[in-house]
Scaffold this motif. Structure first.
Motif, short mmCIF file in Angstrom:
data_model
loop_
_atom_site.label_atom_id
_atom_site.label_comp_id
_atom_site.label_asym_id
_atom_site.label_seq_id
_atom_site.Cartn_x
_atom_site.Cartn_y
_atom_site.Cartn_z
N HIS A 54 0.82 -1.22 0.00
CA HIS A 54 0.00 0.00 0.00
C HIS A 54 0.86 1.27 0.00
CE1 HIS A 54 -4.15 -1.80 1.29
NE2 HIS A 54 -3.73 -2.20 0.11
N LEU A 63 0.95 4.95 -2.21
CA LEU A 63 0.98 6.29 -1.62
C LEU A 63 2.15 7.09 -2.15
CD1 LEU A 63 0.39 5.43 2.16
CD2 LEU A 63 -1.25 5.46 0.28
N ALA A 66 -4.34 -5.68 15.60
CA ALA A 66 -5.39 -4.84 15.01
C ALA A 66 -5.22 -3.41 15.49
CB ALA A 66 -6.78 -5.38 15.37
N ARG A 67 -4.88 -3.24 16.78
CA ARG A 67 -4.66 -1.90 17.32
C ARG A 67 -3.47 -1.23 16.63
NH1 ARG A 67 -1.36 -0.24 21.01
NH2 ARG A 67 -0.89 -2.29 21.84
N THR A 73 -2.24 -1.84 13.69
CA THR A 73 -2.57 -1.51 12.30
C THR A 73 -3.38 -0.21 12.24
OG1 THR A 73 -2.54 -3.86 11.78
CG2 THR A 73 -3.56 -2.41 10.16
N LYS A 74 -4.32 -0.06 13.17
CA LYS A 74 -5.09 1.19 13.23
C LYS A 74 -4.16 2.38 13.47
CE LYS A 74 -8.72 1.65 15.76
NZ LYS A 74 -9.54 1.55 16.99
N CYS A 107 -2.13 3.24 10.34
CA CYS A 107 -2.91 3.94 9.30
C CYS A 107 -3.18 5.37 9.72
CB CYS A 107 -4.25 3.24 9.06
SG CYS A 107 -4.07 1.59 8.41
N ARG A 108 -3.50 5.54 10.99
CA ARG A 108 -3.76 6.88 11.50
C ARG A 108 -2.53 7.77 11.34
NH1 ARG A 108 -5.89 8.98 17.37
NH2 ARG A 108 -4.54 10.78 17.31
N GLU A 155 -0.13 7.42 9.19
CA GLU A 155 0.11 7.71 7.76
C GLU A 155 -0.88 8.76 7.25
OE1 GLU A 155 2.15 6.00 5.21
OE2 GLU A 155 2.35 3.93 5.92
N ILE A 156 -2.13 8.67 7.72
CA ILE A 156 -3.14 9.67 7.30
C ILE A 156 -2.71 11.05 7.80
CG2 ILE A 156 -5.50 10.50 7.75
CD1 ILE A 156 -6.39 7.52 7.64
N GLU A 157 -2.25 11.12 9.05
CA GLU A 157 -1.81 12.42 9.57
C GLU A 157 -0.62 12.94 8.76
OE1 GLU A 157 -1.53 11.76 13.79
OE2 GLU A 157 -3.66 12.21 14.01
N VAL A 160 -0.03 12.41 5.62
CA VAL A 160 -0.54 12.94 4.35
C VAL A 160 -1.10 14.35 4.55
CG1 VAL A 160 -2.30 12.69 2.55
CG2 VAL A 160 -1.03 10.68 3.32
N PHE A 161 -1.86 14.53 5.63
CA PHE A 161 -2.48 15.85 5.85
C PHE A 161 -1.45 16.90 6.28
CE2 PHE A 161 -6.33 13.48 5.47
CZ PHE A 161 -7.28 14.41 5.05
N ARG A 184 1.52 17.11 4.86
CA ARG A 184 2.44 17.39 3.76
C ARG A 184 2.52 18.90 3.53
NH1 ARG A 184 0.52 14.72 -1.35
NH2 ARG A 184 -1.40 15.59 -0.51
N LEU A 220 -8.37 12.42 10.69
CA LEU A 220 -9.15 11.18 10.60
C LEU A 220 -10.62 11.44 10.88
CD1 LEU A 220 -8.98 8.18 10.10
CD2 LEU A 220 -8.20 7.87 12.45
N GLN A 247 -4.17 8.39 -2.07
CA GLN A 247 -3.45 8.03 -0.85
C GLN A 247 -4.38 7.86 0.34
OE1 GLN A 247 -0.65 11.25 -0.24
NE2 GLN A 247 0.92 10.06 -1.27
N VAL A 270 -6.84 4.81 0.49
CA VAL A 270 -6.14 3.55 0.77
C VAL A 270 -6.00 3.39 2.29
CG1 VAL A 270 -3.95 2.29 0.61
CG2 VAL A 270 -4.87 3.42 -1.42
N LEU A 271 -5.50 4.44 2.93
CA LEU A 271 -5.23 4.38 4.37
C LEU A 271 -6.51 4.35 5.18
CD1 LEU A 271 -2.38 7.00 4.27
CD2 LEU A 271 -2.12 4.55 4.81
N PHE A 304 -7.65 1.54 7.76
CA PHE A 304 -7.98 1.87 9.15
C PHE A 304 -9.33 1.26 9.55
CE2 PHE A 304 -10.11 4.50 12.31
CZ PHE A 304 -9.14 4.59 13.29
N ALA A 342 -9.11 -2.49 9.92
CA ALA A 342 -8.40 -2.84 11.15
C ALA A 342 -9.31 -2.61 12.36
CB ALA A 342 -7.12 -2.02 11.27
N ALA A 356 -10.42 -5.31 15.05
CA ALA A 356 -10.20 -5.06 16.48
C ALA A 356 -11.50 -5.29 17.25
CB ALA A 356 -9.70 -3.63 16.69
#
Lengths: 325, 325
Positions: free
Chosen positions: A85, A89, A138-139, A141-142, A145-146, A148-150, A152-153, A155, B33, B108, B111-112, B116, B119, B123
């Motif tokens: 993934h 990105l 699972a935690r 992974t969450k 992703c969180r 990575e999302i932050e 991106v925002f 950038r 998020l 991007q 995908v994330l 999330f 996941a 969870a």
């Protein structure tokens, strides 16, 4: 220079068995899926996360079990899904010297392939004797992703400071290292003190690893590192060397740096960055920070009894630093 | 025309409580998020999968429990994650009358975000009293991704027949319907016979749902359906109405159809398809196949004792068919 054999010696047999296990796990009767799985087997890296699972078990005084083998495969699969993934990105074209899935098939296939691998990892975690691994992974992974999302925002956010940067890389990279060490210790019957120390150890080397990765993105040699570089710069991701560089510049130079990062269609931004700015001090600082994290990580190992596995974990920490060379 | 109130009557209270539960589940202290989660709350659909969870419990003679509420949220979240990733695959710009995440943020972020949400769903499933739900849902997610991957590799494959098509839509759509009904029954203490019948019921209405969705992609009105249409045609996905149409054409016409689907840069392929070809018989056939699946589904309910929930499940099946109007 630390060699991987020095790090992995006490768990070499387990790491060899893992290769077989990973091949078995992803076998499928779908020709389309099988060809993709075969392709990404070339992404196989140093297996640092599985090594943390096995070494943490041994460092708590237990030989790795069949559960550790599954755990090692699971953390490696989660990591692999993240890579598949991430390449979307980053619009990356090369990973471990082979074309990325997105370079070969566009974005549709890697989205689905990553989802498939994540789901397979979760399916495997459900087969363990207790739900602890499923819960932790699972935690994690969450959180990843969180983070990575932050990122991106954030950038092109030139107000980002070192603290915010460290928060993001801890989430997106270090938590899976922490979970690998923590679960290795937990499923070996480690004491809460051992489990927590190894979790912190994993987190600290994960942060150091990402700091060095981010330095290599700016100055590494694609032929040596084996993946697309300069993608952070192209994507406007402000990493530690850039944050530090920016803080060392005067107002006019800083504006020029920001322009170099934000302007559309700049060719070979990496080369221009190196030509125009003196990166040395910012890189030295970043490597020193990575070194600090590795020192902190190594101190966490003091709660463990001396053992070859504990020595190997120390070597793993040193190995992470060696990547800068 | 079946109204949703007739389908959902016996579990209306649970479905209302679900809306609160979903809002609570995805609350986060990350502003980036949270804004994404708020945006995709507009994707909320008919909640068919959660309704299957609740109605299957009641049809087995048990009031839905707190576990069913979690299960309902989990299947809806897995569905939502799939939508977020599907919109990348289809390059769709509108979903439920709001812009897709990819239309707003590029590829991007969705995908994330999808990762999330998957996941988070896993969870949640780990918190249930037994690992059955985690096991079934991880397996279903794998099957779904595999089905979607095969569909991508079968694009523009004019040799695809109805059987291959049905295999793909069973994997990518119907398995999650089957799991919703199956797990609803299982966690209500249904007998193996009831659990298996409800699983087959879910699978059959899922297949019917997808057949109708694929017809609407060709002939639906975006303003009524509320999402980007024509994406199958643009992406070269050969769905049942196209497979049937192709089988009804002579050689020259078939070549023309293939050209219309494969040529680059054709403007408004959907309108051209309708202008050039008589779609009526192919659509009638497809709707008839959906009707057949719904008849088969309804017969599965015969093993259940008569109850308002069983009647409601029959209505759900009829409702799936009504979407063609």
């Amino acid at each position: 220079m630390v060699e991987l054999a020095e790090c992995f010696g006490p768990v070499e047999a387990e790491l060899n068995a893992l290769e077989q296990a990973l091949g078995r796990e992803l076998r499928t009767d779908s020709p389309a899926l099988q060809s993709l799985v075969r392709h990404i087997s070339a992404y196989a890296g140093k297996r640092l996360r599985p090594a943390l699972v096995f070494l943490s078990a041994r460092a708590c005084g237990s030989a790795p079990t069949a559960e550790h083998m599954k755990l090692a495969a699971i953390v490696e699969l989660i990591h692999t899904a993240t890579l598949v993934h991430d390449d979307i990105l980053d619009d990356a074209s090369v990973r471990r010297r082979v074309p990325t899935v997105n370079a070969l098939h566009g974005n549709q296939v890697p989205v689905l392939l990553g989802d498939f691998i994540y789901a397979h990892a979760f399916a495997m975690s459900v087969e363990l004797s207790t739900p602890e691994a499923s819960r932790v992974l699972a935690r994690v992974t969450k959180i990843c992703c969180r983070g990575e999302i932050e990122q991106v925002f954030e950038r092109f956010d030139f107000d980002m400071d070192e603290e915010a940067y460290l928060r993001v890389i801890e989430a997106k990279t270090a938590e899976l290292y922490a979970a690998s060490a923590e679960l290795g210790a937990h499923y070996a019957g480690g004491t809460p003190e051992q489990v927590e120390a190894l979790s912190r150890f994993g987190r600290l080397i994960g942060v150091a690893f990402q700091v060095i990765d981010d330095c290599l993105d700016l100055i590494g040699d694609e032929a040596v590192v084996g993946k697309s570089l300069g993608t952070d710069l192209e994507g406007g991701k402000l990493t530690l060397p850039l944050i530090r560089l920016s803080s060392l510049l005067d107002g006019a130079e800083r504006a020029e740096l920001q322009k170099l990062i934000t302007d559309d269609g700049v060719e070979d931004r990496r080369a221009r960055l190196a030509e125009r700015f003196e990166l040395g001090a910012a890189l030295d600082y970043s490597f020193q920070r990575a070194d600090d994290f590795i020192r902190d990580a190594t101190r966490e190992l003091d709660v463990l009894e001396p053992s070859p596995a504990r020595d190997a974990l120390k070597n793993v920490a040193e190995f992470v630093l060696c990547r800068k060379k």
